[in-house]
Design a protein around this motif. Structure first.
Motif, PDB file in Angstrom:
ATOM      1  N   ILE A 239       0.857  -1.192   0.000  1.00 20.69           N
ATOM      2  CA  ILE A 239       0.000   0.000   0.000  1.00 20.69           C
ATOM      3  C   ILE A 239       0.890   1.238   0.000  1.00 20.69           C
ATOM      4  O   ILE A 239       0.887   2.001  -0.951  1.00 20.69           O
ATOM      5  N   ILE A 240       1.683   1.418   1.082  1.00 17.55           N
ATOM      6  CA  ILE A 240       2.657   2.509   0.976  1.00 17.55           C
ATOM      7  C   ILE A 240       4.096   2.000   1.064  1.00 17.55           C
ATOM      8  O   ILE A 240       5.012   2.667   0.638  1.00 17.55           O
ATOM      9  N   SER A 241       4.277   0.797   1.623  1.00 19.21           N
ATOM     10  CA  SER A 241       5.647   0.271   1.601  1.00 19.21           C
ATOM     11  C   SER A 241       5.662  -1.081   0.901  1.00 19.21           C
ATOM     12  O   SER A 241       4.689  -1.838   0.931  1.00 19.21           O
ATOM     13  N   LYS A 242       6.801  -1.363   0.272  1.00 18.63           N
ATOM     14  CA  LYS A 242       6.969  -2.610  -0.474  1.00 18.63           C
ATOM     15  C   LYS A 242       6.792  -3.804   0.446  1.00 18.63           C
ATOM     16  O   LYS A 242       7.319  -3.828   1.547  1.00 18.63           O
ATOM     17  N   SER A 243       6.062  -4.794  -0.043  1.00 21.01           N
ATOM     18  CA  SER A 243       5.808  -5.976   0.754  1.00 21.01           C
ATOM     19  C   SER A 243       7.021  -6.907   0.744  1.00 21.01           C
ATOM     20  O   SER A 243       7.554  -7.239  -0.320  1.00 21.01           O
ATOM     21  N   GLU A 244       7.429  -7.342   1.934  1.00 24.10           N
ATOM     22  CA  GLU A 244       8.530  -8.320   1.993  1.00 24.10           C
ATOM     23  C   GLU A 244       8.017  -9.704   1.651  1.00 24.10           C
ATOM     24  O   GLU A 244       8.787 -10.622   1.395  1.00 24.10           O
ATOM     25  N   ASN A 245       6.711  -9.850   1.653  1.00 24.62           N
ATOM     26  CA  ASN A 245       6.128 -11.160   1.348  1.00 24.62           C
ATOM     27  C   ASN A 245       6.062 -11.458  -0.140  1.00 24.62           C
ATOM     28  O   ASN A 245       5.792 -12.565  -0.547  1.00 24.62           O
ATOM     29  N   MET A 246       6.269 -10.411  -0.958  1.00 20.54           N
ATOM     30  CA  MET A 246       6.170 -10.607  -2.407  1.00 20.54           C
ATOM     31  C   MET A 246       7.391 -10.023  -3.123  1.00 20.54           C
ATOM     32  O   MET A 246       7.273  -9.060  -3.869  1.00 20.54           O
ATOM     33  N   PRO A 247       8.571 -10.619  -2.868  1.00 21.19           N
ATOM     34  CA  PRO A 247       9.786 -10.093  -3.510  1.00 21.19           C
ATOM     35  C   PRO A 247       9.712 -10.161  -5.036  1.00 21.19           C
ATOM     36  O   PRO A 247      10.411  -9.415  -5.729  1.00 21.19           O
ATOM     37  N   TRP A 248       8.825 -11.017  -5.557  1.00 22.01           N
ATOM     38  CA  TRP A 248       8.692 -11.164  -7.015  1.00 22.01           C
ATOM     39  C   TRP A 248       8.038  -9.946  -7.654  1.00 22.01           C
ATOM     40  O   TRP A 248       8.128  -9.728  -8.847  1.00 22.01           O
ATOM     41  N   TYR A 249       7.371  -9.101  -6.871  1.00 20.44           N
ATOM     42  CA  TYR A 249       6.708  -7.922  -7.440  1.00 20.44           C
ATOM     43  C   TYR A 249       7.690  -6.752  -7.486  1.00 20.44           C
ATOM     44  O   TYR A 249       8.210  -6.319  -6.464  1.00 20.44           O
TER      45      TYR A 249
END
Lengths: 412, 295
Positions: free
Chosen positions: A187-197
Motif C-alpha cells: 500500500i505505501i511500503s513494499k511488501s517483503e512477502n512478495m519479492p517477485w513484485y
C-alpha cells in the motif's frame, strides 16, 4: 497542485473500504478521535485487527451489514498530491451509486479478490469505467495473504483481465498491483512477502500517475442564468453567465447562440464583477454581448468557427439506474449540461451480456443494464460524441413521473 | 487553476444552478465560518447584481452573542433579507419540549423549527455549508439532496449524481438541500477565509473564557448549560465549529490570527467535529438527525 480524483471499483467484499481506510491510516489522514473510534469498534466486534472499513462505511445500515451502500468521498493529501477518493459500493443493486462516485474520476482502482479473480461485477465496473472514459486503471489484486502471496495466481488474474481488455479497443493505461489491504502489503511500503513484485506501491503510483489535459478546439458555454441588476449604474446590463465547457473566449470574439442562430460579438467578459480579456475552460464566465439578442437558460453561446453537429436524433450507450425498465416509446427529460429537452425512446438496440462479455440484441433495459439506445428529441441537441468531448457527449435521463435520475447516456 | 480556485468555481456553478432550477431558494445561515463563506460565494455569483434570495437563520436562543452581532452586520453589508426561525418560539408554542438534565441541548430541537420555517416560507431549495469531510454520514451526501414531504433524508434512495449535471426536479411539497462547498476540507475553508480576507466571529480565535471539563472536553461556562459540580476555570481557548452553545466544546489554543489558526489545524490530531457533543450522543448521531430533517 491539481487534485487527483480516484474511484474504487470491484465486486462485493473485494476490500474497497478497507483499502481506502488503510490509505487514510498510512498517510496520517485519520485523526486521533476517528482512530480511537475504529479501535473501540473493532474490539467490540471481537476482531484482533483494526477494521479500517469503519473509516468510510458511515451509515448505520452499512456497519450493521458490513457492506458499502452509498459512495463516500474521502479527502487526503501527501506532500506530493491532493486526492479525492470515492469509496464505491460493490453490490449490483447499488451500481447507480458506483457510477455517481466514478463519474468525475481520472483514475480507477479496480479491486479483485485474489481467491476469486474476475467476477461479474468486476466486468460491469470495468465496462462502466470505460463508458466514463477513465483511462488510468489500477487493477489491485487484494487479499494476497490468503493465497500465500502466490505469484502464479496473481499472473492468472492478470491474464484474465488482459483478455477482457483485449476484446475492446479502449485506450487504457493499466497497472497491476498485488496487495493485502488489511495488513498493508504494497500500500505505501513494499511488501517483503512478495519479492517477485517489482512494480510501485499503490501510493507511489497514484502520487506519480500523469493525467493528460483535455484540450478542445470548440469554445462554448451554456447559459445558467442572466444577471440583470436593473440599478441606475447598471441599467442596461445583461450578463449571460455560465461555465466555459471547452475552449477560451476573448473580448471581441464573434459568437452565435444555439438554437436560435442569432449572431453577435463579445463586448466584455467579466468574472465575479471584474473585467477580463480572456476566459477559459472550467471558469465561470459572464459574457456581455454587443447586440440585444435573446439567450436564456439552457441556450448555448459559442464561437462562430465551431465544428459541432446538432440533431434531434441521437444514439447513445445508456446505463439504466432505476427499477422501471427503459422501453421503446417511453418519454423522459434529457438533461445535457444545464439544458433540458423531452425525448422519446425509439429503439433499444443492444445490451451487454456480462457472462459472454459481448452486446446482444434486446427489447428493453432493466435496472443496472448497459446498452445502446436511439432517441428522438423534441428540440435539437448541440453535441459531440463522448469519446471526443466528455462535456458535450454525456447526458442524464430524468423520469417525469418520479423526477428521479433514471439513466446516464454517452453519445456515440 | 489552484485548489482554492477550483473549489470556488465548483461552488459558484452550483449556486447559479440553484437560482436557475428553483423558484424560491434560501441560504441557511448559522453565522459560522462555513455559512459566511457561502454568503460570500453567493455575492460573487451574482455581481454586479444583488443576491437574489433570502437567508434563513434557525435561532436556538443559545447562540454565542459574537455570532449574532456579525450576522446582523453581514446582512446589512450584503443587503440581503434575513428570516429568523426561533426555537424559543417553538418551545413556547409547545411544538417541542426542552431537553432536561446535564446534557440538555437545543441542537435536536432546531430541526422542528427549520422544517416549519421551510414550510411556512415555501422554500423549495435550501443551501447549506455542510462539507463531506466533516462527518461520515455527510461524506455520503449528494450536492443536490432531495428531502420528502416530511423533510426526511432517505439514505438508501439518493439520486445518482453524474459529472456536473444536477437534477433538481421535485414534486410539490418536497424540497432540496444543496451543499455547494461539499468538496472543501476544513483547511480549504480557512485558507479561503485568509485569501478573501473574510470577517468571522471572534470566538474562532484564541480568547480567555470560563470553562469546565466534561467528558474530557472543555465546555464553555454559560447559563444555558447545566453545571452543578464541575469546577469552572479560565483558559485560553478557541472554537473550531460554532453551533449551539450547549453542544460546542472549545479547544485549548493560542492561535490569535488566521495564520496561526491554519498552522494549528494542519498539526491538529483531533478532527473538526471531535469537539461536537451532538455527534457523540450515539454512533449514528448525525445520520439519525439527518433522517428527520436536520440540516
Amino acid at each position: 497542485m491539481k487534485t487527483l480524483r480516484i474511484t474504487t471499483a470491484g465486486s462485493v467484499d473485494d476490500g474497497k473500504s478497507t483499502l481506502i481506510g488503510r490509505l487514510l491510516y498510512e498517510t496520517n489522514s485519520l485523526k486521533t478521535d476517528q482512530l480511537e473510534h475504529i479501535e473501540t469498534k473493532s474490539r467490540s466486534l471481537g476482531y484482533d485487527y483494526l477494521d479500517f472499513s469503519l473509516a468510510t462505511d458511515g451509515l448505520l445500515t452499512e456497519r450493521e451489514q458490513g457492506i458499502t451502500i452509498d459512495v463516500s468521498n474521502l479527502y487526503f493529501s501527501t506532500p506530493k498530491r491532493r486526492f479525492i477518493i470515492a469509496d464505491a459500493p460493490g453490490h449490483v443493486e447499488y451500481t447507480r451509486n458506483m457510477v455517481t462516485g466514478a463519474s468525475n474520476a481520472e483514475v480507477a482502482i479496480i479491486l479483485l479478490d485474489a481467491r476469486k479473480g474476475v467476477m461479474e461485477q468486476t466486468k460491469r465496473h470495468l465496462y462502466i469505467t470505460q463508458l466514463l472514459g477513465i483511462k488510468h486503471l489500477i487493477f489491485t489484486v487484494n487479499k494476497m495473504d490468503l493465497i500465500e502471496y502466490d505469484h502464479d495466481e496473481f499472473l492468472k488474474i492478470k491474464t484474465q483481465i488482459d483478455k477482457l481488455l483485449g476484446e475492446y479497443t479502449w485506450e487504457t493505461q493499466s497497472f497491476f498491483i498485488p496487495v493485502a489491504a488489511l495488513k498493508g502489503d504494497n500500500i505505501i511500503s513494499k511488501s517483503e512477502n512478495m519479492p517477485w513484485y517489482k512494480g510501485e506501491t499503490l501510493l507511489s503510483l497514484i502520487e506519480s500517475i500523469e493525467i493528460e489535459q483535455d484540450i478542445q478546439e470548440n469554445t462554448l458555454l451554456q447559459v445558467q442564468h442572466v444577471i440583470r441588476p436593473k440599478t441606475e449604474i447598471h441599467h442596461d446590463y445583461r450578463g449571460f453567465v455560465g461555465k466555459v465547457k471547452s475552449g477560451m473566449f476573448s473580448k471581441g470574439d464573434e459568437v452565435e447562440v444555439f438554437p436560435s442562430g442569432s449572431k453577435s460579438k463579445i463586448k466584455a467578459i467579466e468574472k465575479y464583477g471584474e473585467e477580463k480579456t480572456n476566459i477559459g475552460t472550467g471558469e465561470n464566465a459572464t459574457l456581455l454581448l454587443e447586440d440585444e439578442i435573446d439567450a436564456s437558460r439552457g441556450n448555448t453561446i459559442l464561437k462562430s468557427n465551431h465544428s459541432l453537429q446538432s440533431s434531434n436524433q441521437i444514439n447513445a450507450k445508456i446505463c439504466w439506474m432505476q427499477s422501471n425498465a427503459l422501453n421503446p416509446n417511453n418519454k423522459y427529460w434529457l438533461q445535457h449540461g444545464v439544458q433540458k429537452s423531452m425525448v422519446k425512446t425509439k429503439e433499444i438496440n443492444t445490451k451487454m451480456n456480462w457472462q459472454k462479455w459481448i452486446s446482444e440484441s434486446t427489447e428493453s433495459l432493466q435496472m443496472n443494464d448497459i446498452g445502446e439506445v436511439s432517441f428522438q428529441l423534441a428540440q435539437p441537441l448541440l453535441f459531440a460524441p463522448f469519446h471526443l468531448n466528455k462535456k458535450l457527449g454525456a447526458f442524464i435521463l430524468i423520469d417525469p413521473n418520479t423526477n428521479n435520475t433514471a439513466g446516464v447516456g454517452f453519445i456515440q | 487553476m489552484n485548489t482554492l480556485e477550483q473549489l470556488e468555481e465548483e461552488a459558484i456553478y452550483i449556486i447559479r444552478e440553484v437560482v436557475g432550477q428553483f423558484n424560491n431558494p434560501a441560504l441557511l445561515f448559522s453565522g459560522g465560518k462555513d455559512s459566511i463563506i457561502l454568503l460570500h460565494l453567493c455575492k460573487k455569483a451574482f455581481l454586479p447584481g444583488r443576491i437574489p434570495f433570502p437567508l434563513l437563520h434557525v435561532d436556538t436562543g443559545h447562540n454565542f452573542p459574537e455570532t449574532i452581532k456579525l450576522r446582523d452586520e453581514l446582512v446589512e453589508k450584503y443587503q440581503v433579507k434575513l428570516h429568523v426561525g426561533s426555537v424559543q418560539e417553538s418551545i413556547d408554542q409547545g411544538k417541542v419540549i426542552e431537553e432536561k438534565g446535564k446534557y440538555a441541548s437545543r441542537n435536536t430541537l432546531q430541526t422542528v423549527t427549520l422544517l416549519e420555517s421551510i414550510e411556512e416560507l415555501k422554500f423549495d431549495a435550501c443551501m447549506g455549508g455542510a462539507r463531506r469531510d466533516e462527518e461520515k454520514a455527510r461524506a455520503k451526501e449528494r450536492i443536490f439532496s432531495v428531502r420528502d414531504d416530511f423533510g426526511q433524508w432517505n439514505e438508501k434512495l439518493q439520486r445518482p449524481e453524474l459529472f456536473d449535471m444536477l437534477n433538481g426536479q421535485i414534486h410539490s411539497g418536497e424540497n432540496v438541500r444543496v451543499f455547494p462547498i461539499s468538496n472543501w476540507t476544513e483547511l480549504d475553508v480557512w485558507e479561503y477565509i485568509r485569501k478573501e480576507n473574510l470577517e468571522i466571529p471572534s470566538i474562532y480565535f484564541s480568547h480567555k473564557r470560563a470553562v469546565f471539563v466534561r467528558d474530557g472536553q472543555l465546555m464553555p461556562s454559560s447559563d444555558f448549560i447545566f453545571n452543578e459540580k464541575e469546577e469552572t476555570f479560565i483558559e485560553s481557548v478557541r472554537f473550531r465549529t460554532v453551533g449551539d452553545m450547549s453542544c460546542t466544546a472549545a479547544v485549548p489554543s493560542e492561535a490569535i490570527d488566521l495564520d496561526t489558526v491554519i498552522d494549528e489545524i494542519r498539526d491538529s490530531a483531533i478532527s473538526e467535529r471531535g469537539a461536537r457533543m451532538d455527534d457523540k450522543r450515539s454512533e449514528g448521531a448525525m445520520e439519525e438527525r439527518k433522517k428527520v430533517g436536520y440540516f
